[in-house]
Design a protein around this motif. Structure first.
Motif, short mmCIF file in Angstrom:
data_model
loop_
_atom_site.label_atom_id
_atom_site.label_comp_id
_atom_site.label_asym_id
_atom_site.label_seq_id
_atom_site.Cartn_x
_atom_site.Cartn_y
_atom_site.Cartn_z
N ALA A 54 0.86 -1.19 0.00
CA ALA A 54 0.00 0.00 0.00
C ALA A 54 0.90 1.23 0.00
N VAL A 55 0.56 2.18 -0.81
CA VAL A 55 1.34 3.42 -0.90
C VAL A 55 0.43 4.59 -0.55
N LYS A 56 0.84 5.37 0.45
CA LYS A 56 0.06 6.54 0.85
C LYS A 56 0.67 7.78 0.23
N GLU A 57 -0.12 8.46 -0.57
CA GLU A 57 0.33 9.66 -1.28
C GLU A 57 -0.19 10.90 -0.55
N ASP A 65 -0.52 27.24 0.59
CA ASP A 65 0.73 27.99 0.47
C ASP A 65 1.92 27.12 0.87
N GLU A 66 3.11 27.68 0.73
CA GLU A 66 4.33 26.90 0.97
C GLU A 66 4.47 26.50 2.43
N ASP A 67 4.09 27.39 3.34
CA ASP A 67 4.19 27.04 4.77
C ASP A 67 3.30 25.84 5.10
N GLU A 68 2.08 25.85 4.57
CA GLU A 68 1.17 24.74 4.83
C GLU A 68 1.69 23.46 4.20
N LYS A 69 2.30 23.54 3.02
CA LYS A 69 2.89 22.36 2.39
C LYS A 69 3.98 21.77 3.27
N ARG A 70 4.84 22.65 3.79
CA ARG A 70 5.92 22.16 4.66
C ARG A 70 5.36 21.48 5.91
N ARG A 71 4.28 22.08 6.44
CA ARG A 71 3.67 21.47 7.64
C ARG A 71 3.10 20.09 7.34
N LEU A 72 2.44 19.95 6.19
CA LEU A 72 1.86 18.66 5.83
C LEU A 72 2.94 17.62 5.54
N ILE A 73 4.01 18.04 4.92
CA ILE A 73 5.12 17.12 4.68
C ILE A 73 5.72 16.65 6.00
N THR A 74 5.87 17.59 6.94
CA THR A 74 6.40 17.23 8.26
C THR A 74 5.49 16.23 8.96
N ARG A 75 4.17 16.46 8.87
CA ARG A 75 3.22 15.54 9.50
C ARG A 75 3.31 14.14 8.88
N ARG A 78 6.38 12.45 10.08
CA ARG A 78 6.22 12.10 11.48
C ARG A 78 5.38 10.84 11.63
N GLU A 79 4.34 10.70 10.78
CA GLU A 79 3.52 9.50 10.82
C GLU A 79 4.35 8.26 10.51
N ALA A 80 5.18 8.35 9.47
CA ALA A 80 6.02 7.20 9.12
C ALA A 80 6.97 6.84 10.25
N LYS A 81 7.57 7.87 10.87
CA LYS A 81 8.49 7.61 11.98
C LYS A 81 7.76 6.99 13.17
N ALA A 82 6.56 7.50 13.46
CA ALA A 82 5.81 6.98 14.60
C ALA A 82 5.45 5.52 14.41
N ILE A 83 4.95 5.17 13.21
CA ILE A 83 4.57 3.77 12.96
C ILE A 83 5.79 2.87 13.05
N ASP A 99 10.76 9.92 -1.89
CA ASP A 99 10.53 11.35 -2.12
C ASP A 99 10.41 11.59 -3.61
N GLU A 100 9.20 11.93 -4.04
CA GLU A 100 8.96 12.27 -5.43
C GLU A 100 8.03 13.47 -5.48
N ASP A 101 8.20 14.30 -6.50
CA ASP A 101 7.41 15.51 -6.66
C ASP A 101 7.55 16.43 -5.44
N GLU A 102 8.72 16.36 -4.80
CA GLU A 102 9.01 17.18 -3.62
C GLU A 102 8.04 16.92 -2.47
N ARG A 103 7.66 15.68 -2.32
CA ARG A 103 6.79 15.27 -1.21
C ARG A 103 7.01 13.80 -0.92
N PRO A 104 6.74 13.37 0.34
CA PRO A 104 6.99 11.98 0.70
C PRO A 104 5.82 11.07 0.32
N TRP A 105 6.15 9.80 -0.03
CA TRP A 105 5.18 8.74 -0.27
C TRP A 105 5.55 7.61 0.69
#
Length: 655
Positions: A54-57, A65-75, A78-83, A99-105
């Motif tokens: 399963a791949v979560k995109e 905006d860019e700040d919100e994108k950074r926050r969502l990427i951080t979240r 963090r989910e991957a690290k927590a699991i 990391d593709e399209d400047e975001r984590p999968w």
């Protein structure tokens, strides 16, 4: 043409993944498994290892905006690290983060099966036993997560997957809070499903593991009821109900009800913890389930026999039983009518006897006054006043004796009638207490109020489930006895356990209260200073303060004292100041069928008080609760310790 291809590729990148896309040179995206507000979950094929994953995109909505994108990427990271930190068979395994399209999968283990919410919606609610199994699996994940300093914060049925092999998996740590993670920042927003958010989180307080335990309680409730414990239609109304309203009692929880109530306690300090919830859920899982008798389909011959012979016999038997019950009901009705008439005749005779006694006494007094009157008339005649003669010189001794005897006979008749009305035997040899005989109104379950001067406890002994308590003043908080003549005190002799008379410790006296069906040794000077609740029992003390003893009686007790106390505890806790539960535990007391001690502290009349409330059922018609209350700082002192011991040792039921 090249420009069109480039534009299509750019659009695909902006829109996110597409079916058939290859990530990191190895993960081939397939069908969409689900979509949420922040991302999409894909079925994918790991072409390097040849397994389905399963791949979560992570997806960005338009206008972010860019700040919100950074926050969502951080979240997401963090989910991957927590699991990855959680070691539990009930947690999804994280294989990779690309990391593709400047975001984590996030590449994860694929769980084939519906969510718990989908399962209940499609197949109906779970049995209490299966719900307990699901609860234990979720509890395993939460224990592992909490051990790593991770709070899930979004435990709900849609985040629990039921695999085809029965495995239960807790997913979606997307809003998890990780202790010590510098990337965790507060946005001032409350995230999570309102129906499953704990009261402390709804109030904006810093949550701990108890917040996840509350959500687990909501998940169990929804598993057996099909709806969440709180759902008022809007987020604000639902959160308000979570903070202020009691939960609607579950109808299908059965043995799971105590676990649900324990987890949905609004105060996190008193909420059921991991160990307590685990023990109770395990007990539900291990309890034998009722087995329905096998249904054997009869063959044609057996069917004919049942139709002709057995059916007639069964019908005749049913008719006979119905007639017998009708006859018993009619006989009871007639017996009650006769008893009622006898009591009315007895009361009429009692009233008449009282009048006759008063008349006889008046006649005797008038006769006694005759010599004095004669002497008083002498001065008017001008003759010397004679010396007043004794009554026997004016009335013959035989006449006086007959008058006195008549008065005594009438008084004896009054005493006999009182004995009949208050405590006489009816036709069946049963005691029947009259309206003025001091017997309290039989207690039905309900309306339990915290005890105290000016706020007594209708301390219903373990009986049918109590209703939600309400604060109400004592119905009789005066310093005298509740009903004159119903309570007696004797010095020096008490009843030892089992019923034999025995010497009492110095400073104690036996209190006997036939109205509430008991006798017990109490400290000298104790007397009835209040009536409990709606006449369910009585309160005894020296001056209305502490220490005090409250004894309650119930003529139809239930069969589980501990369960009754647990149901009542939530109400008393919610309406008491400074309440602190010490424990509710079953105990052995004279081998009665069910006994439980409920110990707690609270502030009462400005005093911190400790309470031991022992509820027990003796038999089908005798249930009692003995509540001992002392100032908390005197609880282990000699006076309170001896008072408790003597009370329990000398308690004796009456009637």
């Amino acid at each position: 043409m090249a420009a069109a291809v480039k534009a299509a590729a750019a659009k695909a990148a902006a829109d996110g993944g597409t079916e058939g896309r290859l990530l990191a040179g190895r993960y081939r995206l397939g069908a969409v498994l689900g979509k949420g507000g922040m991302g999409t979950v894909w079925r994918a094929q790991d072409e390097t290892l040849g397994r389905t994953v399963a791949v979560k995109e992570l997806r960005f909505s338009t206008g972010v905006d860019e700040d919100e994108k950074r926050r969502l990427i951080t979240r997401t990271l963090r989910e991957a690290k927590a699991i990855a930190r959680i070691r539990s068979g009930g947690a999804v395994t994280v294989y990779d983060v690309v990391d593709e399209d400047e975001r984590p999968w996030i590449v994860m283990e694929l769980i084939e099966g519906p969510s718990l919410a989908e399962f209940v919606r499609e197949n109906g609610t779970l049995t209490p036993r299966r719900a307990a199994e699901v609860g234990l699996a979720v509890l395993d994940v939460l224990r592992a997560a909490h051990g790593q300093g991770i709070l899930h914060r979004d435990v709900k049925p849609s985040n629990v997957l039921i695999a085809a092999n029965g495995r239960v998996v807790l997913t979606d740590f997307g809003i998890a809070q990780v202790e010590g993670d510098p990337s965790v920042t507060s946005t001032g927003m409350l995230v999570g499903a309102p129906s499953y958010i704990s009261p402390e989180r709804a109030r904006g307080q810093k949550p701990g593991p108890p917040a996840d335990m509350w959500s687990l309680g909501g998940l169990l409730y929804a598993s057996v009821e099909g709806v969440p414990p709180y759902d008022k239609g809007s987020a604000l109304a639902t959160l308000t109900a979570v903070m202020t309203e009691p939960v609607e009692p579950p109808k299908n929880a059965g043995p799971l009800a105590d676990v649900i109530y324990g987890l949905l306690v609004k105060d996190p300090a008193r909420r059921l913890d991991d160990d307590g919830a685990r023990a109770m859920l395990t007990a539900v899982v291990n309890a034998p389930e009722p087995v329905a008798p096998p249904v054997v389909a009869p063959n044609a011959e057996e069917t004919r026999q049942i139709s002709l012979a057995d059916a007639k016999e069964a019908a005749d038997k049913a008719a006979a039983e119905k007639a017998e019950k009708a006859a018993e009901k009619a006989a009871k009705k007639e017996r009650d009518r006769r008893e009622r008439e006898q009591r009315e005749r007895a009361r009429a005779a009692l009233k008449s006897a009282r009048k006759e006694a008063a008349a006889a006494a008046a006649a005797a007094a008038a006769a006694a006054a005759v010599p004095t009157a004669s002497a008083a008339e002498a001065p008017a005649s001008g003759k010397p006043s004679p010396v007043a003669a004794p009554l026997t010189d004016v009335m013959p001794r035989r006449t006086i004796a007959m008058a006195v005897a008549a008065v005594l006979v009438v008084l004896a008749a009054v005493g006999s009638l009182i004995a009949y009305v208050v405590g006489g035997d009816d036709e069946d040899g049963k005691k029947e207490q009259g309206k003025n005989g001091g017997k309290p109104t039989p207690v039905a379950s309900g309306n339990v109020t915290p005890g105290g001067q000016g706020g007594t406890t209708q301390n219903t002994p373990p009986a049918a489930s109590p209703n939600t308590p309400q604060n109400s003043p004592s119905s009789s908080a005066n310093t005298g006895a509740g009903d004159p003549g119903t309570t007696s005190t004797s010095q020096g002799q008490g009843a030892a356990p089992g019923g034999a008379g025995g010497g009492l410790p110095s400073g104690f006296a036996t209190v006997t209260d036939p109205g509430f069906h008991f006798s017990m040794a109490m400290p000298q000077g104790f007397h009835q200073t209040g009536i409990a609740g709606k006449n369910s029992g009585a309160i005894y003390s020296r001056d209305g303060g502490f220490p005090r003893i409250q004894v309650d009686y119930n003529d139809s007790p239930g069969s589980d004292a501990r369960k009754a106390w647990m149901e009542l505890e939530r109400a008393v806790a919610g309406s008491s100041s400074g309440y602190r539960l010490i424990g509710i535990n079953p105990v052995n007391y004279r081998n009665y069928p069910t006994v439980a001690d409920w110990e707690f502290e609270r502030v009462q009349d400005g005093i911190k008080v400790r309470v031991l409330n022992r509820g027990f059922k003796m038999d089908a018609t005798h249930g009692y609760a003995i509540m001992i209350s002392c100032p908390a700082d005197q609880w282990d002192g000699a006076e309170c310790t001896q008072m408790r011991n003597v009370a329990f040792e000398t308690f004796q039921p009456l009637g």
